[in-house]
Scaffold this motif. Structure first.
Motif, PDB file in Angstrom:
ATOM      1  N   LEU A 183      -7.051  10.748  17.990  1.00  0.00           N
ATOM      2  CA  LEU A 183      -6.330  11.989  18.282  1.00  0.00           C
ATOM      3  C   LEU A 183      -4.830  11.723  18.365  1.00  0.00           C
ATOM      4  N   ASP A 184      -4.434  10.584  18.948  1.00  0.00           N
ATOM      5  CA  ASP A 184      -3.012  10.222  19.042  1.00  0.00           C
ATOM      6  C   ASP A 184      -2.388  10.087  17.656  1.00  0.00           C
ATOM      7  N   GLU A 185      -3.130   9.457  16.739  1.00  0.00           N
ATOM      8  CA  GLU A 185      -2.620   9.278  15.376  1.00  0.00           C
ATOM      9  C   GLU A 185      -2.392  10.626  14.698  1.00  0.00           C
ATOM     10  N   LEU A 186      -3.317  11.543  14.877  1.00  0.00           N
ATOM     11  CA  LEU A 186      -3.204  12.856  14.250  1.00  0.00           C
ATOM     12  C   LEU A 186      -2.052  13.659  14.847  1.00  0.00           C
ATOM     13  N   ILE A 187      -1.852  13.558  16.157  1.00  0.00           N
ATOM     14  CA  ILE A 187      -0.730  14.263  16.797  1.00  0.00           C
ATOM     15  C   ILE A 187       0.601  13.695  16.309  1.00  0.00           C
ATOM     16  N   TYR A 188       0.676  12.369  16.235  1.00  0.00           N
ATOM     17  CA  TYR A 188       1.897  11.723  15.733  1.00  0.00           C
ATOM     18  C   TYR A 188       2.184  12.175  14.296  1.00  0.00           C
ATOM     19  N   GLU A 189       1.138  12.169  13.471  1.00  0.00           N
ATOM     20  CA  GLU A 189       1.291  12.584  12.079  1.00  0.00           C
ATOM     21  C   GLU A 189       1.799  14.025  11.997  1.00  0.00           C
ATOM     22  N   GLY A 190       1.237  14.900  12.827  1.00  0.00           N
ATOM     23  CA  GLY A 190       1.652  16.299  12.817  1.00  0.00           C
ATOM     24  C   GLY A 190       3.126  16.473  13.132  1.00  0.00           C
ATOM     25  N   ASN A 191       3.631  15.732  14.103  1.00  0.00           N
ATOM     26  CA  ASN A 191       5.049  15.848  14.482  1.00  0.00           C
ATOM     27  C   ASN A 191       5.974  15.338  13.388  1.00  0.00           C
ATOM     28  N   MET A 245       0.847  -1.184   0.000  1.00  0.00           N
ATOM     29  CA  MET A 245       0.000   0.000   0.000  1.00  0.00           C
ATOM     30  C   MET A 245       0.888   1.242   0.000  1.00  0.00           C
ATOM     31  N   ALA A 246       0.560   2.182  -0.885  1.00  0.00           N
ATOM     32  CA  ALA A 246       1.243   3.471  -0.863  1.00  0.00           C
ATOM     33  C   ALA A 246       0.658   4.297   0.271  1.00  0.00           C
ATOM     34  N   CYS A 247       1.514   4.905   1.088  1.00  0.00           N
ATOM     35  CA  CYS A 247       1.011   5.678   2.218  1.00  0.00           C
ATOM     36  C   CYS A 247       2.068   6.682   2.654  1.00  0.00           C
ATOM     37  N   TYR A 248       1.736   7.439   3.665  1.00  0.00           N
ATOM     38  CA  TYR A 248       2.664   8.397   4.235  1.00  0.00           C
ATOM     39  C   TYR A 248       3.360   7.777   5.448  1.00  0.00           C
ATOM     40  N   LEU A 249       4.651   8.087   5.582  1.00  0.00           N
ATOM     41  CA  LEU A 249       5.449   7.611   6.712  1.00  0.00           C
ATOM     42  C   LEU A 249       4.839   8.037   8.043  1.00  0.00           C
ATOM     43  N   SER A 250       4.050   9.112   7.997  1.00  0.00           N
ATOM     44  CA  SER A 250       3.479   9.675   9.217  1.00  0.00           C
ATOM     45  C   SER A 250       2.166   9.014   9.628  1.00  0.00           C
ATOM     46  N   ASN A 251       1.653   8.069   8.829  1.00  0.00           N
ATOM     47  CA  ASN A 251       0.319   7.534   9.109  1.00  0.00           C
ATOM     48  C   ASN A 251       0.302   6.032   9.414  1.00  0.00           C
ATOM     49  N   GLU A 252       0.230   5.219   8.366  1.00  0.00           N
ATOM     50  CA  GLU A 252       0.020   3.780   8.537  1.00  0.00           C
ATOM     51  C   GLU A 252       1.070   3.087   9.410  1.00  0.00           C
TER      52      GLU A 252
END
Length: 753
Positions: free
Chosen positions: A257-265, A172-179
């Motif tokens: 919310l944790d996933e979104l905070i991690y992605e933001g950083n 799967m193509a994805c962002y390093l900040s997400n999956e």
């Protein structure tokens, strides 16, 4: 009749304050990846620029590039693959790039045993249409030329990592900040593929629009960009607050919310926000990405384009129609006071100083003549009703005066402490207790200094001269003012017993003060100030640092001191010059000797001894840190006939041009040397065998395109062998395996011929 007039007035009024409608197309589903645009909308940043922005939900069936190209007031978010669209005559223009490094990866579960690019054949891959063409994904998929990428089974992207877990796809193509975060949180092991062997970072999260939009509505483009970057600055400065907003209002993927905070950083790091380059697009990087697409064979188009044509010029000053009309209809005057050097002062009958220089700079940038007027006894005349009169003010924080407004800060003015020359350097003012320090009263910062240094007694003075007299009488230990005023006063009045001792960690900012009614001029000046370059500001500030001599100076006494001093200085300079020439000569000889010891005399690349030494060093590093290391060993095919048929000078030309071509297309971290004759070796730290094979294909393409002076029709090729170091291998073994690999390729070549 009255009603008709009233309706007409209402229509005109509503049109006057109507916002411009803009459509933004993100290239994926709601998440922190688009936080800056959500914030700009929710915090009113777009409203402040008169923009009504509609953020469209992502739809895989919508071609974002076509939507942007074919519709006015439309903007999109895209990847480096937009460069391919430009090659194909799509007139896209890049405005800003939010991510300076690509977060795009291919991910698979560990139990799929997809451990290298060569394992991708016949695998199912979930990927969006634009991501397939992105430079990042293409570089990953082109990592191994020995596999048939056409066997990949491309699936529409569902946006759900559960499809990877439930075996609905292999990758799967994805962002390093997400999956990766989601999988790790659930204890699921995974592998992912990214790219680093090209030593090239690809832009992602590119804000783009059409060339037509740039040509017809450049002010709107500039406004949208500014508001969007303000949104991103706020988002990265307030990650938790922003993540909460997305969680509550923009959460079509139901992220935690944790996933979104991690992605933001993670995204903040990839944006290089802390380096102050948010949104940057560099023309050299664009050139590198273009080369990658061309050299790897991804770009099939025969078209070319100038890289400048794809980048929106943010340095160009753009005014809207209302602002241009305002400048034409009004007169603008800077109010100046004498005897305030180097900020404003009279030299004979002409005003000089920082303020007049900045005022002239603003005038030049706006192509509008500005006036100046001296303030006498505090009297300000207003001859014309359309006259706008302004003045400079200086403050350590943003000024706040009733009925006045202020521009953005123009320049920073350091605050310093002057003392008598016998006083030691002040390293830390907070160590002083019960010490009297003077300060210019007009700075209005006694309270600020007391909050920082509560144990010091600060005494205000109306003028520098009064403070200097107090210093000379030892009534105060030091005196605080800005560096330029103190330097000017000390030198002009020839205070030999005073010096600038040290600086404070506080700056004054310069602002232009205007009346409330002149807000439109403030907005125009803010635009000019935002476009000022650092060297333009520094040139003005540095132009008044010359020494002022006291008019009552005894020149005979001065010459008696200076002339012998100049003779001594001249003698020292002469001796230093002779010594410099001798050192330079010796360094040149040392450099030549070092080059002879390490470089091949014909090609000027490393010789065998040096490249062997480098390989030994890299093997030790690879063994110690468990990092990949590979070498390429190659020679020229049919090189002997070139020497026999055209002469050795032709053979030398071939070797030199091959060496130059290879040198241009390897990384700075790679090392390249001549092994002997027509044999060469490339050392590739941090490089595995798949990446090495991909590089070989790129180098072979470049070598085949070399043109030779002695025979324009001659095409050459090379036999490349390679080997990746394995723990415990010796250098001899690594060289032996690479040589065997090259020999196998050479046999295949001879069979073809």
């Amino acid at each position: 009749m009255f009603i008709r007039k009233l309706l007409l007035i209402l229509i005109i009024y509503s049109n006057l304050f109507a916002k411009e409608k803009i459509t933004l197309y993100p290239d994926w589903l709601d998440q922190f990846q688009f936080a800056g645009y959500y914030i700009a909308k929710e915090k009113g940043f777009y409203d402040d620029f008169g923009l009504d922005v509609e953020i469209k939900p992502f739809n895989q069936n919508v071609n974002i590039v076509d939507e942007v190209i074919n519709n006015d007031a439309t903007y999109g978010i895209g990847k480096s693959s937009l460069i391919l669209e430009k090659y194909n005559d799509k007139n896209v223009v890049f405005i800003s790039s939010i991510f300076q490094e690509s977060p795009l990866i291919l991910i698979s579960l560990k139990n799929k045993n997809i451990n290298s690019v060569s394992d991708l054949e016949n695998k199912r891959v979930m990927i969006t249409n634009d991501a397939i063409e992105s430079a990042t994904i293409k570089s990953i998929l082109n990592n191994d030329k020995n596999i048939d990428m056409s066997t990949l089974k491309i699936l529409p992207h569902s946006g759900k990592v559960d499809d990877l877990i439930n075996n609905k796809t292999d990758l799967m193509a994805c962002y390093l900040s997400n999956e990766p975060y989601t999988l790790s949180k659930n204890g699921i092991d995974f592998n992912y593929f990214s790219t680093n062997y090209l030593n090239l970072n690809f832009y992602e999260g590119i804000i783009f629009t059409s060339q037509n939009e740039v040509l017809t509505n450049s002010y709107r483009v500039q406004s949208f960009d500014k508001a969007s970057l303000m949104g991103w600055e706020y988002a990265f400065s307030n990650i938790e607050e922003t993540a909460k907003l997305i969680f509550e209002k923009y959460n079509s993927q139901n992220k935690s919310l944790d996933e979104l905070i991690y992605e933001g950083n993670v995204l903040k790091d990839l944006s290089k926000f802390d380096l102050g380059i948010l949104g940057n697009i560099n023309i050299d990087r664009i050139e590198d990405i273009k080369k990658f697409y061309t050299y790897s064979g991804i770009n099939k188009s025969i078209n070319t384009f100038n890289s400048n044509s794809i980048i929106f010029n943010k340095e160009y000053l753009i005014l809207n129609g209302s602002q241009k009309d305002y400048l034409d209809k009004n007169q603008f005057t800077l109010l100046l006071k004498d005897s305030n050097p180097p900020f404003s002062f009279k030299s004979t009958t002409e005003f000089k100083g920082f303020e007049i220089d900045f005022w002239h700079l603003f005038s030049d940038k706006l192509s509008k003549p500005f006036n100046t007027e001296e303030v006498l006894n505090g009297n300000i005349s207003y001859v014309f009703s359309n006259s706008v009169k302004v003045n400079f003010v200086y403050s350590y924080d943003y000024p706040n005066k009733k009925d006045k407004i202020y521009t953005k800060p123009i320049a920073k003015i350091p605050l310093v402490i002057a003392t008598k020359v016998d006083k030691n350097f002040i390293n830390d003012l907070s160590t002083f207790e019960k010490t009297k320090i003077g300060i210019l009263s007009s700075l209005n910062m006694k309270g600020k200094l007391l909050s920082l240094y509560p144990k010091i007694e600060f005494i205000e003075f109306e003028t520098d001269d009064l403070a200097f007299k107090a210093l000379q009488k030892n009534e105060i230990y030091g005196y605080v003012n800005n560096i330029y005023s103190l330097n000017s006063s000390i030198n002009k009045n020839n205070y030999k017993d005073l010096k600038i001792n040290s600086s404070l960690d506080i700056n004054l900012n310069s602002y232009i003060e205007l009346s409330m009614k002149d807000r439109q001029f403030k907005d125009i000046l803010d635009l000019v100030i935002s476009k000022l370059k650092k060297d333009e500001i520094d040139n003005i500030l540095n132009s008044y640092s010359q020494i002022y001599f006291n008019e009552n100076l005894n020149y005979q006494q001065f010459l008696k001191i200076v002339i012998p001093l100049l003779i001594i200085i001249a003698l020292i300079l002469y001796l230093n010059y002779k010594l410099y020439k001798e050192i330079k000569l010796r360094k040149g000889i040392q450099k030549e000797l070092l080059t002879l010891a390490t470089n091949d005399t014909l090609t000027n690349i490393f010789n065998r001894r040096k490249i062997e030494e480098i390989c030994e060093h890299e093997i030790k590093l690879a063994s110690r840190y468990k990092t990949p290391f590979s070498i390429i060993f190659f020679d020229l095919n049919d090189f002997k006939p070139i020497n026999d048929n055209f002469g050795h000078h032709a053979g030398d030309e071939v070797l030199i041009k091959v060496a130059n071509t290879i040198s241009k297309h390897i990384r700075n971290s790679d090392s390249f040397g001549r092994w002997g004759g027509d044999e060469f070796l490339i050392a590739l730290p941090q490089t595995n065998i798949n990446q090495t094979l991909s590089l070989i294909n790129i180098l072979q393409t470049h070598i085949s395109n070399i043109s030779f002076d002695f025979n324009k029709n001659l095409k050459i090729s090379c036999s490349f062998g390679c080997y990746e170091y394995k723990n415990g291998d010796t250098l001899d073994y690594v060289l032996k395996k690479a040589d065997e690999s090259m020999y196998d390729v050479k046999i295949k070549y001879k069979k073809k011929v």
